[in-house]
Scaffold this active site. Structure first.
Site, mmCIF file in Angstrom:
data_model
loop_
_atom_site.group_PDB
_atom_site.id
_atom_site.type_symbol
_atom_site.label_atom_id
_atom_site.label_comp_id
_atom_site.label_asym_id
_atom_site.label_seq_id
_atom_site.Cartn_x
_atom_site.Cartn_y
_atom_site.Cartn_z
ATOM 1 N N ASP A 154 37.669 40.685 31.800
ATOM 2 C CA ASP A 154 37.872 39.242 31.964
ATOM 3 C C ASP A 154 36.667 38.680 32.696
ATOM 4 O O ASP A 154 35.573 39.209 32.578
ATOM 5 C CB ASP A 154 39.188 38.972 32.703
ATOM 6 N N HIS B 40 33.923 38.433 30.409
ATOM 7 C CA HIS B 40 34.083 37.066 29.903
ATOM 8 C C HIS B 40 33.181 36.090 30.636
ATOM 9 O O HIS B 40 33.370 34.879 30.561
ATOM 10 C CB HIS B 40 35.552 36.624 30.029
#
Length: 485
Positions: free
Chosen positions: A284, A307
């Protein structure tokens, strides 16, 4: 049996917030420890362990400022509370929670600075626990061995909260540091049927889904976290809620690319934060900044696969979000779904302002520069007229390559609340493969190119829109004023 050399004991990190003049003697003697009860004077200097170095490209970083020099060694004395002396076994199987709690409570009550020591060559299993302050004086949580939670949901105590593992509450003046490892043992949590990657096309399946944050600081101040290796958290690796004056540096955070919701460092309602000189790869965001954060400096981060580095998501369930004075500089983002991102839900309100992204190198990043005011985790989000107002965003010296499946710049602002004063300078983003260069995407985005960018961002709107949500700005400024009182 363990032999603790002076060189290992004295590699204690220097905290920027007056965690100086420690006392270094062992509190109690355990059969497994060869340390004697004694007062030792030592030289303490930075760093506690070799700092993870972000790769630096001369073509992009020749003008970057050099790191600040380390402080001169100082004479310090410290009193140590070794968890072995309180009954910890350290075999990775035995429950050592009680020993850590006893060591914490003893150290916390001292009138002199104290060190809680988890020594090297041991692995300590700790149940979900809250370490409560305030302590009488500053405290160092020295992790030289390995600490870990129970192994997965089936091993978690049935009556304990499954959303957090180690919580530090109402602490003022603490350094968590060392050359050891925090192992979150997250794999069994990631494989719960409810996790997005387990269903078809990102869908989730029924079943329990709560997963613990590894390390959480709550309502605390004057914190330093440095020098540690952290891996495989079930969810966020670090989370700071309602904290102030935080330094995070020289960390290595690692979990698999497909491990869900494993943000490296998340902050919420937290201000005066430095996140420096660290390497993060996970499933993430490397760093995520939630509502209520201001005065945050992120520097020299190597991020990816991940991410990216994100502000948001903000405004969920029609909530207010105020974020300001954020800088992200001198960093590398590679093999990631996003680069530098601002993401908000429709229906929220508040503002994001005074944000700087400077001197960032992208390596095969799918969305190097992205504003997404239509953030939605399902396909059923409805259009709403309210939105968080985004303004005064500066992007400078952002260069490298992007994954051509997405445009290099994606500036999707709200239909009803436009973004304003987006400024771009020295942007050079080329496709990582092939010759086709995708055009940037803009929607209701006002701003200017301060010089020629590659590719040109001709989709930006000139001037100032007729309607601006002044109430959003005023509310956030009032909130910022109150936090300074």
């Amino acid at each position: 049996m363990v032999t603790m050399t002076l060189s290992k004991i004295f590699l204690l990190a220097f905290s920027f917030f007056s965690l100086l003049f420690f006392t270094y003697t062992e509190g109690r003697v355990h059969a497994k420890s060869r340390l004697k009860h004694s007062d030792i004077v030592s030289n303490v200097s930075l760093p506690p362990a070799p700092a993870p170095q972000a790769p630096v490209s001369p073509s992009y970083y020749k003008d970057s400022p050099s790191p600040s020099p380390s402080p001169s060694p100082i004479q310090s004395i410290a009193r140590v509370y070794n968890v072995l002396s309180f009954g910890a076994v350290g075999d990775g199987v035995t429950d050592d929670t009680k020993a850590f709690k006893m060591a914490w409570d003893t150290a916390c009550l001292q009138n002199e600075s104290a060190i809680l020591l988890a020594p090297d060559d041991y692995s300590f299993m700790i149940q979900p626990t809250i370490f409560t302050g305030p302590c009488k004086t500053s405290l160092v949580f020295q992790i030289d061995g390995t600490i870990m939670p129970p192994d997965g949901p089936e091993s978690w105590p049935s009556k304990m909260n499954k959303r957090q593992w180690l919580v530090f509450y109402k602490i003022n003046g603490m350094s968590m540091q060392g050359g050891g490892v925090i192992d979150g043992r997250g794999e069994k949590w990631w494989n719960l049927p409810c996790k997005p990657h387990k269903g078809i096309n990102g869908t989730t399946l029924p079943g329990p889904c709560d997963s613990p944050v590894a390390i959480r600081f709550f309502t605390s101040s004057n914190l330093t976290v440095q020098g540690l290796r952290v891996k495989n958290s079930p969810q966020f690796h670090f989370r700071f809620d309602n904290c102030q004056n935080v330094i995070v540096q020289m960390l290595s955070i690692k979990s698999p690319h497909r491990s869900p919701n494993t943000d490296g460092i998340h902050i919420e309602n937290t201000y005066n934060v430095q996140i420096h000189n660290s390497v993060v790869s996970n499933g993430d965001d490397c760093v995520s900044i939630g509502a209520g954060c201001h005065n945050v400096d992120i520097k020299n981060i190597t991020c990816g696969p991940s991410h990216g580095i994100s502000i948001g998501s903000l405004g969920i369930r029609n909530s207010r979000a105020c974020v300001s004075n954020i800088t992200v500089t001198d960093s590398v983002i590679k093999d990631s779904d996003n680069g530098v991102r601002i993401k908000t839900w429709q229906g929220g309100y508040g503002s994001v302002s005074k944000i700087t992204f400077h001197n960032i190198h992208m390596e095969t990043v799918r969305n190097p520069i992205i504003i997404d005011q239509y953030y939605c985790q399902t396909r059923n989000c409805t259009n709403q007229t309210s939105a968080v107002y985004i303004s005064d965003i500066l992007y400078t010296n952002i260069k490298g390559t992007y994954d051509s499946r997405s445009p290099p710049l994606h500036l999707a602002c709200s239909d009803s609340v436009p973004c304003t004063n987006l400024r771009l300078s020295e942007i050079e983003l080329l496709p990582s493969q092939g010759q086709f260069m995708a055009n940037p995407f803009c929607w209701n985005a006002y701003g200017a190119m301060q010089n020629l960018t590659i590719p040109p961002v001709s989709c930006l709107l000139d001037g100032i829109p007729q309607f601006l949500p002044q109430n959003n700005i005023d509310q956030c400024q009032n909130n910022l004023y109150q936090t300074r009182m």
